[in-house]
Design a protein around this motif. Structure first.
Motif, PDB file in Angstrom:
ATOM      1  N   GLY A   1     -29.806  29.683  71.600  1.00  0.00           N
ATOM      2  CA  GLY A   1     -31.334  29.582  71.861  1.00  0.00           C
ATOM      3  C   GLY A   1     -31.736  28.143  71.609  1.00  0.00           C
ATOM      4  O   GLY A   1     -31.136  27.146  71.697  1.00  0.00           O
ATOM      5  N   TYR A   2     -33.134  28.041  71.632  1.00  0.00           N
ATOM      6  CA  TYR A   2     -33.782  26.831  71.720  1.00  0.00           C
ATOM      7  C   TYR A   2     -35.103  26.896  71.033  1.00  0.00           C
ATOM      8  O   TYR A   2     -35.782  27.926  70.531  1.00  0.00           O
ATOM      9  CB  TYR A   2     -34.147  26.389  72.954  1.00  0.00           C
ATOM     10  N   THR A   3     -35.515  25.545  70.378  1.00  0.00           N
ATOM     11  CA  THR A   3     -36.668  25.407  69.838  1.00  0.00           C
ATOM     12  C   THR A   3     -37.582  24.373  70.629  1.00  0.00           C
ATOM     13  O   THR A   3     -36.849  23.388  71.044  1.00  0.00           O
ATOM     14  CB  THR A   3     -36.820  25.074  68.232  1.00  0.00           C
ATOM     15  N   ILE A   4     -38.866  24.353  70.625  1.00  0.00           N
ATOM     16  CA  ILE A   4     -39.490  23.539  71.205  1.00  0.00           C
ATOM     17  C   ILE A   4     -40.560  22.874  70.128  1.00  0.00           C
ATOM     18  O   ILE A   4     -41.345  23.530  69.561  1.00  0.00           O
ATOM     19  CB  ILE A   4     -40.577  23.855  72.469  1.00  0.00           C
ATOM     20  N   ILE A   5     -40.293  21.394  69.765  1.00  0.00           N
ATOM     21  CA  ILE A   5     -41.219  20.895  69.037  1.00  0.00           C
ATOM     22  C   ILE A   5     -42.179  19.916  69.574  1.00  0.00           C
ATOM     23  O   ILE A   5     -41.971  19.146  70.527  1.00  0.00           O
ATOM     24  CB  ILE A   5     -40.230  20.210  68.014  1.00  0.00           C
ATOM     25  N   SER A   6     -43.562  19.860  68.941  1.00  0.00           N
ATOM     26  CA  SER A   6     -44.472  18.838  69.409  1.00  0.00           C
ATOM     27  C   SER A   6     -45.010  18.178  67.947  1.00  0.00           C
ATOM     28  O   SER A   6     -45.347  19.104  67.168  1.00  0.00           O
ATOM     29  CB  SER A   6     -45.313  19.532  70.341  1.00  0.00           C
ATOM     30  N   HIS A   7     -44.726  16.881  67.915  1.00  0.00           N
ATOM     31  CA  HIS A   7     -45.532  16.108  66.885  1.00  0.00           C
ATOM     32  C   HIS A   7     -45.068  16.655  65.754  1.00  0.00           C
ATOM     33  O   HIS A   7     -45.734  16.814  64.794  1.00  0.00           O
ATOM     34  CB  HIS A   7     -47.027  16.182  66.738  1.00  0.00           C
ATOM     35  N   GLY A   8     -43.788  17.043  65.544  1.00  0.00           N
ATOM     36  CA  GLY A   8     -43.260  17.529  64.242  1.00  0.00           C
ATOM     37  C   GLY A   8     -43.301  19.061  63.968  1.00  0.00           C
ATOM     38  O   GLY A   8     -42.857  19.539  63.021  1.00  0.00           O
ATOM     39  N   ASP A   9     -44.157  19.564  64.851  1.00  0.00           N
ATOM     40  CA  ASP A   9     -44.403  21.132  64.672  1.00  0.00           C
ATOM     41  C   ASP A   9     -43.435  21.744  65.399  1.00  0.00           C
ATOM     42  O   ASP A   9     -43.633  21.716  66.748  1.00  0.00           O
ATOM     43  CB  ASP A   9     -45.838  21.369  64.648  1.00  0.00           C
ATOM     44  N   SER A  10     -42.995  22.805  65.122  1.00  0.00           N
ATOM     45  CA  SER A  10     -42.296  23.897  65.835  1.00  0.00           C
ATOM     46  C   SER A  10     -43.133  24.873  66.668  1.00  0.00           C
ATOM     47  O   SER A  10     -43.982  25.666  66.049  1.00  0.00           O
ATOM     48  CB  SER A  10     -41.280  24.843  65.032  1.00  0.00           C
ATOM     49  N   LEU A  11     -43.433  24.565  67.975  1.00  0.00           N
ATOM     50  CA  LEU A  11     -44.105  25.513  68.598  1.00  0.00           C
ATOM     51  C   LEU A  11     -43.734  26.742  69.185  1.00  0.00           C
ATOM     52  O   LEU A  11     -44.218  27.653  69.359  1.00  0.00           O
ATOM     53  CB  LEU A  11     -44.646  24.887  70.152  1.00  0.00           C
ATOM     54  N   ILE A  12     -42.320  26.787  69.766  1.00  0.00           N
ATOM     55  CA  ILE A  12     -41.724  27.958  70.182  1.00  0.00           C
ATOM     56  C   ILE A  12     -40.218  27.795  69.534  1.00  0.00           C
ATOM     57  O   ILE A  12     -39.427  26.837  69.648  1.00  0.00           O
ATOM     58  CB  ILE A  12     -41.696  27.808  71.720  1.00  0.00           C
ATOM     59  N   TYR A  13     -39.919  29.276  68.957  1.00  0.00           N
ATOM     60  CA  TYR A  13     -38.522  29.278  68.460  1.00  0.00           C
ATOM     61  C   TYR A  13     -37.889  30.245  69.200  1.00  0.00           C
ATOM     62  O   TYR A  13     -38.747  31.406  69.366  1.00  0.00           O
ATOM     63  CB  TYR A  13     -38.766  29.517  66.840  1.00  0.00           C
ATOM     64  N   GLN A  14     -37.302  30.091  69.769  1.00  0.00           N
ATOM     65  CA  GLN A  14     -36.385  31.289  70.825  1.00  0.00           C
ATOM     66  C   GLN A  14     -35.099  31.456  70.733  1.00  0.00           C
ATOM     67  O   GLN A  14     -34.355  30.865  71.433  1.00  0.00           O
ATOM     68  CB  GLN A  14     -36.972  30.869  72.378  1.00  0.00           C
ATOM     69  N   PRO A  15     -34.681  32.207  69.802  1.00  0.00           N
ATOM     70  CA  PRO A  15     -33.389  32.397  69.374  1.00  0.00           C
ATOM     71  C   PRO A  15     -32.327  33.481  70.283  1.00  0.00           C
ATOM     72  O   PRO A  15     -31.433  33.495  70.353  1.00  0.00           O
ATOM     73  CB  PRO A  15     -33.271  32.993  68.046  1.00  0.00           C
TER      74      PRO A  15
END
Length: 109
Positions: free
Chosen positions: A45-59
Motif C-alpha cells: 500500500g501507500y501513504t501520501i504525506i504533506s507537511h507532516g500530515d497523512s493525507l491519504i492512507y491506501q493499504p
C-alpha cells in the motif's frame, strides 16, 4: 580603486540576486507531497504525506471491491505517484479509475 570596489560590489549583488532567484525557483517547484510505500498482510500500500500530515492512507488497491493490496511495491509506488500528480494539478479527491490502473500496467486480479 573606488571604481574597482564599486564594480566588485555590484558583481556580488548581481550574483547573490541570481542565486536567490534560482533557489526560489527550485523551492517553488518542489512538491509538498511525500510518498511512502509499505508492506501489508494483503500486499503493498501507500501513504501520501504533506507537511507532516497523512493525507491519504491506501493499504489496498483503490476502486476495487474487496481488500486486495498491490502485488508489488513498485505497483503501489506508481499509483501513489499518479495520485500525487493528480493532486498537484488540482484534483482533490484524486479519484482513480480502472483505466488509470490498466494504463500503468497494474494487474487487478
Amino acid at each position: 580603486m573606488k571604481t574597482k570596489r564599486l564594480n566588485l560590489t555590484r558583481l556580488i549583488l548581481v550574483v547573490a540576486g541570481l542565486a536567490g532567484m534560482v533557489a526560489f525557483q527550485f523551492y517553488k517547484k518542489q512538491s509538498p507531497y511525500q510518498l511512502h510505500v509499505f508492506s501489508t498482510q494483503k500486499g503493498w500500500g501507500y501513504t501520501i504525506i504533506s507537511h507532516g500530515d497523512s493525507l491519504i492512507y491506501q493499504p489496498t488497491m483503490p476502486g476495487l471491491a474487496g481488500q486486495k493490496g498491490f502485488a508489488r511495491a513498485e505497483d503501489a509506488r506508481q499509483v501513489g505517484q499518479l495520485v500525487i500528480h493528480k493532486m498537484e494539478n488540482g484534483h482533490f479527491p484524486p479519484t482513480l479509475t480502472q483505466a488509470d490502473l490498466t494504463q500503468l500496467g497494474i494487474t487487478t486480479r
